[in-house]
Design a protein around this motif. Structure first.
Motif, PDB file in Angstrom:
ATOM      1  N   PHE A  42       0.884  -1.172   0.000  1.00  0.00           N
ATOM      2  CA  PHE A  42       0.000   0.000   0.000  1.00  0.00           C
ATOM      3  C   PHE A  42       0.913   1.210   0.000  1.00  0.00           C
ATOM      4  O   PHE A  42       1.537   1.514   1.014  1.00  0.00           O
TER       5      PHE A  42
ATOM      6  N   VAL B  56       3.135  -4.949   2.364  1.00  0.00           N
ATOM      7  CA  VAL B  56       2.278  -5.674   3.309  1.00  0.00           C
ATOM      8  C   VAL B  56       2.387  -7.178   3.106  1.00  0.00           C
ATOM      9  O   VAL B  56       2.360  -7.949   4.052  1.00  0.00           O
TER      10      VAL B  56
ATOM     11  N   ARG C 216      -0.261 -11.580  14.220  1.00  0.00           N
ATOM     12  CA  ARG C 216      -0.572 -10.318  14.889  1.00  0.00           C
ATOM     13  C   ARG C 216      -1.361  -9.391  13.989  1.00  0.00           C
ATOM     14  O   ARG C 216      -1.348  -9.535  12.772  1.00  0.00           O
ATOM     15  N   SER C 217      -1.980  -8.436  14.625  1.00  0.00           N
ATOM     16  CA  SER C 217      -2.691  -7.405  13.878  1.00  0.00           C
ATOM     17  C   SER C 217      -1.705  -6.671  12.965  1.00  0.00           C
ATOM     18  O   SER C 217      -0.619  -6.312  13.399  1.00  0.00           O
ATOM     19  N   GLY C 218      -2.082  -6.513  11.707  1.00  0.00           N
ATOM     20  CA  GLY C 218      -1.211  -5.801  10.775  1.00  0.00           C
ATOM     21  C   GLY C 218      -0.220  -6.703  10.068  1.00  0.00           C
ATOM     22  O   GLY C 218       0.576  -6.234   9.257  1.00  0.00           O
ATOM     23  N   SER C 219      -0.268  -8.015  10.324  1.00  0.00           N
ATOM     24  CA  SER C 219       0.712  -8.896   9.699  1.00  0.00           C
ATOM     25  C   SER C 219       0.345  -9.221   8.251  1.00  0.00           C
ATOM     26  O   SER C 219       1.130  -9.851   7.541  1.00  0.00           O
ATOM     27  N   GLY C 220      -0.844  -8.813   7.810  1.00  0.00           N
ATOM     28  CA  GLY C 220      -1.207  -8.973   6.401  1.00  0.00           C
ATOM     29  C   GLY C 220      -2.196 -10.089   6.110  1.00  0.00           C
ATOM     30  O   GLY C 220      -2.411 -10.440   4.954  1.00  0.00           O
ATOM     31  N   LYS C 221      -2.830 -10.622   7.142  1.00  0.00           N
ATOM     32  CA  LYS C 221      -3.753 -11.743   6.939  1.00  0.00           C
ATOM     33  C   LYS C 221      -4.940 -11.344   6.065  1.00  0.00           C
ATOM     34  O   LYS C 221      -5.259 -12.022   5.085  1.00  0.00           O
ATOM     35  N   SER C 222      -5.577 -10.249   6.434  1.00  0.00           N
ATOM     36  CA  SER C 222      -6.744  -9.819   5.649  1.00  0.00           C
ATOM     37  C   SER C 222      -6.336  -9.495   4.220  1.00  0.00           C
ATOM     38  O   SER C 222      -7.037  -9.847   3.268  1.00  0.00           O
ATOM     39  N   THR C 223      -5.224  -8.822   4.089  1.00  0.00           N
ATOM     40  CA  THR C 223      -4.774  -8.442   2.751  1.00  0.00           C
ATOM     41  C   THR C 223      -4.558  -9.689   1.891  1.00  0.00           C
ATOM     42  O   THR C 223      -4.940  -9.714   0.720  1.00  0.00           O
TER      43      THR C 223
ATOM     44  N   GLU D 155     -11.962 -13.502  10.006  1.00  0.00           N
ATOM     45  CA  GLU D 155     -12.373 -13.206  11.385  1.00  0.00           C
ATOM     46  C   GLU D 155     -13.888 -13.109  11.506  1.00  0.00           C
ATOM     47  O   GLU D 155     -14.419 -12.108  11.973  1.00  0.00           O
TER      48      GLU D 155
HETATM   49  N1  ATP Z   1      -6.515  -0.116   2.066  1.00  0.00           N
HETATM   50  C1  ATP Z   1      -5.338   0.022   2.728  1.00  0.00           C
HETATM   51  N2  ATP Z   1      -4.587   1.123   2.515  1.00  0.00           N
HETATM   52  C2  ATP Z   1      -3.387   1.284   3.155  1.00  0.00           C
HETATM   53  N3  ATP Z   1      -2.902   0.421   4.020  1.00  0.00           N
HETATM   54  C3  ATP Z   1      -3.611  -0.693   4.284  1.00  0.00           C
HETATM   55  C4  ATP Z   1      -4.856  -0.940   3.656  1.00  0.00           C
HETATM   56  N4  ATP Z   1      -5.354  -2.114   4.114  1.00  0.00           N
HETATM   57  C5  ATP Z   1      -4.430  -2.582   4.981  1.00  0.00           C
HETATM   58  N5  ATP Z   1      -3.398  -1.731   5.084  1.00  0.00           N
HETATM   59  C6  ATP Z   1      -2.200  -1.930   5.922  1.00  0.00           C
HETATM   60  O1  ATP Z   1      -1.673  -3.183   5.625  1.00  0.00           O
HETATM   61  C7  ATP Z   1      -1.191  -3.827   6.772  1.00  0.00           C
HETATM   62  C8  ATP Z   1      -1.793  -5.197   6.895  1.00  0.00           C
HETATM   63  O2  ATP Z   1      -3.180  -5.070   7.089  1.00  0.00           O
HETATM   64  P1  ATP Z   1      -4.152  -6.314   7.225  1.00  0.00           P
HETATM   65  O3  ATP Z   1      -5.535  -5.778   7.360  1.00  0.00           O
HETATM   66  O4  ATP Z   1      -3.888  -7.252   6.132  1.00  0.00           O
HETATM   67  O5  ATP Z   1      -3.675  -6.942   8.607  1.00  0.00           O
HETATM   68  P2  ATP Z   1      -4.334  -8.127   9.421  1.00  0.00           P
HETATM   69  O6  ATP Z   1      -3.273  -9.118   9.589  1.00  0.00           O
HETATM   70  O7  ATP Z   1      -5.602  -8.555   8.799  1.00  0.00           O
HETATM   71  O8  ATP Z   1      -4.617  -7.420  10.818  1.00  0.00           O
HETATM   72  P3  ATP Z   1      -5.888  -7.596  11.798  1.00  0.00           P
HETATM   73  O9  ATP Z   1      -5.592  -8.782  12.649  1.00  0.00           O
HETATM   74  O10 ATP Z   1      -5.858  -6.326  12.585  1.00  0.00           O
HETATM   75  O11 ATP Z   1      -7.090  -7.734  10.970  1.00  0.00           O
HETATM   76  C9  ATP Z   1      -1.515  -2.928   7.939  1.00  0.00           C
HETATM   77  O12 ATP Z   1      -0.344  -2.225   8.294  1.00  0.00           O
HETATM   78  C10 ATP Z   1      -2.542  -1.983   7.399  1.00  0.00           C
HETATM   79  O13 ATP Z   1      -2.403  -0.731   8.004  1.00  0.00           O
END
Ligand code: ATP
Ligand code: MG
Lengths: 245, 223, 216
Positions: free
Chosen positions: A13, A18, A37-44, A164
């Protein structure tokens, strides 16, 4: 041949990388849990698998077929890969039944009657036959999430992504949703889910994937990973560090 | 000598007035249906990925919203024939209404679209729906429902604005009033009555739109 | 017919545009003052006054500006007051603006939380003190954007005064068209003139609105 094959997936991003070279294979019928962990990129990662995020580099193969970034490719991809979200995202102007019927009717051109029958079957599967005529705001969070699952299932996806799916729920509603997911796993549905429910992950999935800073840091069977994590990051994550100390 | 009001002398012109009211209603109906329809298309175009299309629709909306309806009308009726587009009074008036309301409703509906949560759109994408399918089935209903009051007010404003169509001799209510006034010289009475008729039209139109909104957006009880 | 250059057209329109601006300013300022009175009546403690003002507002929001203009122009002459087109235009636009501004501002006053009224009456303030020191300062912040937005409606509204013969931008456009037989150019230019007057105000209104939303 694996059902889903990810090779060297990169995604940033802006300046913020990510996903940094993700490789992952998922066999038909496998249930995979992603933790981290939160922010590790799972959702992405999950969102990339069904094209909600465009990847910068790497390949996604579904059933051996490469998915490009054209709209048509995305549509084929999404016909095979369903997704359930943390926030349910039901369509508020449609009843539970209509929520489930919509995509079969407009995407697959099913008749209203066929779509209705399908919706009834799917709602029965998630235990909500008696709520078919209710609108999302008349349903509890757990019920909404079950409708969302039924809505995805109605498209008969080969893989279901769950991000989640219980995180937005009150604790007493978590189990009714987990029960549905457990049932799907038992029926042989291929599942990739991000979850914080460690016990559930341990009990239901075939493979556990630990994500850390945009990479798959460790993967393996849940029993292995939970009892003998190889990296300090995973150990710390599952709280073993403390227990051992 | 005090002025003697004479509303009675209007009675013989009741047919003219009724025709005027009829044309005002027809203009409004055409303007509303076509204008809101185009507004929906315009709002969809503004969600497009093509910057050129977005900019073109945006420019149209801004230009119409920042110029008087009367000038739009004159431009269409007097100006367009220069390009070989000759329109009758009724056609020019209808076109002006449509062009005007289309711009306003594009903007109003766009605001409604922006209020639709992104997650719902992603959910629809994940169900393999196309952009148009998502717009039609997921976005449009809730967006229209949200902006229906604003859209209704704008339709009433456009109906009232149609009174200037008298200036190109479209024979709507104001034209009828001017016509009668030029015959019986009872300006005050004529304008008083037609103002009252406009008020009734406005109140009635508002009620009608409320009813339409209610029947369009009410939850259907059948399963 | 002698030849009129494009520059002549533009120059004459520019001269006429001054009247559009002047009429808008007069109507906005006088309408604003009258609008304050409408506002006070609309949120007053007397139900009959509130209701009467409700009707006043409905009258102006539910009828065409052109009819209001005709009634001013012709109605007042019945009681022996002969108005010039300029006077009739200024008067009717002032009334028009007072109704709209009063209603816009009422919305802003009512958007101020109820607790503010209660807190200030707990401090033993009278109605006007509450308004002056507590409610209006808060309402004013909300009111700026829609008030600027209304000024655009008002400027566009002045075009209608051409119909009773007041010579402003639109009327000048019609007169020049009749002299030059170039309606496409002339009305096109007139539209551009209005756009130049209105668009900056529209942008300003939008910017103010965004700022307010961001602040909340
Ligand atoms: N649309 C976006 N624009 C910019 N940065 C993003 C965007 N979506 C996610 N990020 C960044 O990408 C990184 C990974 O985000 P992601 O949502 O994949 O984490 P996650 O592992 O799912 O965390 P969580 O457990 O909090 O859901 C984070 O640092 C987040 O700030
Ligand atoms: Mg996440």
């Amino acid at each position: 041949m694996p059902l889903v094959e990810l090779a060297a997936i990169w995604k940033s991003f802006g300046q913020n990388p990510v996903l940094k070279g993700i490789d992952l294979t998922v066999e038909e019928g496998q249930v995979i849990a992603m933790i981290g962990r939160s922010g590790s990129g799972k959702s992405t990662l999950l969102r990339s698998i069904n094209g909600l995020e465009r990847i910068d580099d790497g390949t996604i193969l579904i059933d051996g077929e490469k998915i490009g970034s054209k709209d048509a490719d995305l549509r084929t991809l999404r016909l095979q890969v369903g997704m359930v979200f943390q926030q349910f995202n039901l369509f508020p102007h449609l009843s539970a039944r209509e929520n489930v019927m919509l995509a079969p009717m407009v995407v697959k051109k099913a008749s209203r009657k066929a779509a209705g029958a399908l919706a009834d079957a799917m709602l029965a599967k998630v235990g909500l036959s008696d709520r078919a005529g209710h609108y999302p705001d008349q349903l509890s969070g757990g019920q909404q999430q079950r409708v969302a699952i039924a809505r995805s299932l109605a498209m008969e996806p080969r893989v279901l992504l769950c991000d989640e799916v219980t995180s937005a729920l009150d604790p007493e509603l978590v189990n009714e949703v987990l029960a549905v997911v457990r049932q799907l796993a038992k029926e042989g549905m291929t599942l990739i889910m991000v979850t914080h429910e460690m016990r559930f992950a341990r009990e239901v999935c075939d493979k556990l994937v630990f994500m850390h800073q945009g990479r798959i840091h460790e993967e393996g069977s849940p029993a292995e990973l939970f009892s003998a994590p190889k990296t300090p990051e995973l150990a710390q994550f599952i709280g073993l560090v403390e227990a051992a100390g | 000598m005090a002025y003697q009001f004479d509303f009675g002398s209007l009675w013989e012109y009741r047919g003219v007035i009724a025709d005027g009211v009829g044309l005002t209603i027809r203009l409004t109906a055409v303007g509303t249906v076509a204008g809101v329809g185009l507004g929906i298309a315009g709002a969809f175009a503004r969600t497009s990925r093509s910057p050129a299309l977005k900019a073109a629709v945006g420019a149209y909306v801004e230009f119409i919203r920042n110029t008087p309806f009367l000038i739009q009308l004159f431009f269409i009726f007097f100006g367009l024939p220069v390009l070989g587009v000759k329109l009758s009074e009724w056609q020019a008036a209808s076109l002006a209404m449509v062009v005007n309301l289309a711009a306003y409703s594009t903007e109003i509906i766009r605001a409604g679209i922006q209020a639709v949560p992104k997650g719902q759109i992603e959910a629809a994408e994940a169900l393999a729906m196309s952009r148009l399918q998502i717009f039609r089935h997921v976005i449009l209903g809730p967006a229209m429902r949200k902006v229906w009051p604003a859209l209704s007010s704008q339709i009433v404003i456009v109906m009232l604005g149609s009174s200037v169509c008298s200036q190109i001799a479209a024979e709507e209510l104001t034209y009828a009033a001017n016509f009668i006034q030029s015959r019986n010289f009872r300006a005050f009475e004529v304008y008083f009555v037609s103002t009252g008729l406009y008020l009734i039209l406005a109140v009635g139109l508002r009620a009608l739109l409320k009813l339409v909104g209610w029947s369009l957006f009410r939850r259907r009880r059948h399963v | 017919m002698f030849d009129i250059s494009l520059w002549d057209i533009v120059r004459n329109l520019l001269l006429a545009a001054r009247w559009t601006v002047l009429l808008s300013l007069v109507a906005f300022i006088c309408g604003g003052i009258a609008g304050l009175a409408v506002l006070f009546a609309r949120v007053s403690a007397f139900p009959w006054l509130r209701r009467a003002m409700g009707w006043y507002i409905e009258l102006f929001q539910g009828t065409p500006l052109l009819m209001q203009l005709f009634l001013c122009f012709f109605g007042l002459s019945l009681v022996g007051i002969e108005l010039s087109p300029w006077e009739a235009a200024a008067l009717s636009l002032t009334l028009f603006a007072s109704a709209f501004l009063g209603e816009i501002w009422r919305g802003c006053v009512e958007a101020v939380p109820k607790g503010q009224w209660e807190a200030s009456s707990a401090l033993a303030m009278g109605y006007f003190q509450q308004m002056r020191y507590v409610v209006l300062p808060q309402a004013m912040r909300l009111a700026v954007a829609p008030t600027v937005g209304f000024s655009v409606q008002l400027i566009k509204g002045t075009a209608v005064t051409s119909i009773i013969g007041f010579i402003e931008l639109t009327k000048a456009g019609t007169m020049i068209t009749n002299a030059t037989f170039r309606p496409f150019t002339v009305y096109g230019l007139v539209a551009v003139f209005y756009f130049c007057l209105c668009y900056p105000l529209s942008l300003l209104a939008r910017r103010l609105e965004r700022k307010l939303h961001a602040a909340r």
